[in-house]
Enzyme design. Sequence first.
Site, PDB file in Angstrom:
ATOM      1  N   LYS A  33      44.745  -9.433  66.575  1.00  0.00           N
ATOM      2  CA  LYS A  33      43.405 -10.143  66.873  1.00  0.00           C
ATOM      3  C   LYS A  33      43.322 -11.284  65.702  1.00  0.00           C
ATOM      4  O   LYS A  33      43.730 -11.001  64.462  1.00  0.00           O
ATOM      5  CB  LYS A  33      42.306  -9.388  67.195  1.00  0.00           C
ATOM      6  CG  LYS A  33      41.959  -8.454  65.947  1.00  0.00           C
ATOM      7  CD  LYS A  33      40.893  -7.530  66.246  1.00  0.00           C
ATOM      8  CE  LYS A  33      40.448  -6.492  64.951  1.00  0.00           C
ATOM      9  NZ  LYS A  33      39.626  -5.487  65.254  1.00  0.00           N
ATOM     10  N   TYR A 233      29.400 -29.817  41.992  1.00  0.00           N
ATOM     11  CA  TYR A 233      28.088 -29.779  42.467  1.00  0.00           C
ATOM     12  C   TYR A 233      27.043 -28.780  41.574  1.00  0.00           C
ATOM     13  O   TYR A 233      27.579 -27.554  41.538  1.00  0.00           O
ATOM     14  CB  TYR A 233      27.799 -29.288  43.971  1.00  0.00           C
ATOM     15  CG  TYR A 233      28.699 -30.352  44.926  1.00  0.00           C
ATOM     16  CD1 TYR A 233      27.976 -31.553  45.130  1.00  0.00           C
ATOM     17  CD2 TYR A 233      29.715 -30.313  45.664  1.00  0.00           C
ATOM     18  CE1 TYR A 233      28.680 -32.550  45.979  1.00  0.00           C
ATOM     19  CE2 TYR A 233      30.265 -30.903  46.514  1.00  0.00           C
ATOM     20  CZ  TYR A 233      29.633 -32.240  46.800  1.00  0.00           C
ATOM     21  OH  TYR A 233      30.052 -32.962  47.502  1.00  0.00           O
TER      22      TYR A 233
HETATM   23  C1  LIG Z   1      40.214  -4.232  64.850  1.00  0.00           C
HETATM   24  C2  LIG Z   1      40.467  -3.048  65.418  1.00  0.00           C
HETATM   25  C3  LIG Z   1      41.479  -2.035  64.842  1.00  0.00           C
HETATM   26  C4  LIG Z   1      42.232  -2.405  63.587  1.00  0.00           C
HETATM   27  O1  LIG Z   1      41.375  -1.938  62.534  1.00  0.00           O
HETATM   28  P1  LIG Z   1      42.386  -1.884  61.015  1.00  0.00           P
HETATM   29  O2  LIG Z   1      41.197  -1.235  60.256  1.00  0.00           O
HETATM   30  O3  LIG Z   1      42.536  -3.356  60.541  1.00  0.00           O
HETATM   31  O4  LIG Z   1      43.520  -1.235  61.254  1.00  0.00           O
HETATM   32  C5  LIG Z   1      41.411  -0.895  65.723  1.00  0.00           C
HETATM   33  N1  LIG Z   1      40.964  -0.642  66.716  1.00  0.00           N
HETATM   34  C6  LIG Z   1      39.737  -1.473  67.186  1.00  0.00           C
HETATM   35  C7  LIG Z   1      38.970  -1.175  68.319  1.00  0.00           C
HETATM   36  C8  LIG Z   1      39.581  -2.706  66.500  1.00  0.00           C
HETATM   37  O5  LIG Z   1      38.421  -3.534  67.116  1.00  0.00           O
END
Ligand SMILES: *Cc1c(COP(=O)(O)O)cnc(C)c1O
Length: 338
Positions: A33, A233
């Site tokens: 993702k 800044y």
């Molecule tokens: C993002 C996500 C993961 C992955 O988590 P990590 O800590 O990056 O391994 C796993 N399960 C769900 C439901 C998620 O939203």
Amino acid sequence: MRSEITIDLGALRRNVKTLLRALDGAELWAVVKADAYGHGAVDCADAALAAGATTLCVATVPEALQLRGEIPTARILVLGPTSSREVAQARDAGLALVVSAHDIPEGVAVHVKLDTGMGRWGTSELPSLSREVVGVMTHLATADSDRDFAGVQIERFREATDPLSHLTRHVANSAAALRLPEARFDAARCGIALYGLSPFGTDPGEDGLEPVLSWTSEIAQSKLLHAGESTGYGRRFVAERDTWIGILPLGYADGFRRDLTGTEVRVGGERRRVIGAVSMDATAVELDRELPPGTPVTIVGHGMPLEEHARVADTITYELTSRINTSPTRARRVITDS
Ligand SMILES: *Cc1c(COP(=O)(O)O)cnc(C)c1O
């Protein structure tokens, strides 16, 4: 080059192998993702599948459709909620959906999400399961920080799903995959560890992980601040004595956050402190001498761990890495395979 992001797919494949060893027979599902946490979803998905991951997980249907266009045969699971229009798209594209409600859509593979203590998505009790349901899952709130509470969630899940062992049961994220054997079940959904970042905010090497992303830039200009002169800044850095500074041609619009003042980067091999206010397109570092334009600067990688920047910015690597701006208008992306 003003901002160059290098993605080492060899490191990613070795991280997959490390996770597979830790999982001891459970499947590894690659969480890609948010453009693979800023690392590039298609490249990382291809490499993870080649190394033994068996499913891709994304947050949204549009993310899934983009991957489907590039990787027609992969199993893809959408972790986030979906509108009815998106359910139809998912059906057409052969996606699987996570469902956190009691009405299960038809004609699409469904994983039911139980809320065992995250207090976010998920139903508190299992709905009656139609034939669309192929999996049942939960998500841990404290796999990286509170083993006892994670244990409570795992036990609740086990009790609720014991009669459903014919379905694919999955609980673990990266932290649990690495450190909580009782969370393994049939598959683990791993994101951060794939990218060689520690879910615990510590040295990824402790868990056998190798960072996949490195980020480099250069000194675009160096200048001498006389005592009493300032940079940036708000005049947040005022030189107490004559001080050479270097200006990097990137800033918070590139993902180098404004609260990274005080962190260090490597300039020509030596650690140098970021000073003054980080601006949208420029960042200042303190030098010990004049350096020519083009002097290489390492922001992340090669001994500059992202975990260190996360501590300075009082956040987690997940947030930093998913917000590095990899748009070709701001950065050059390079793929290597070590
Ligand atoms: C993002 C996500 C993961 C992955 O988590 P990590 O800590 O990056 O391994 C796993 N399960 C769900 C439901 C998620 O939203």
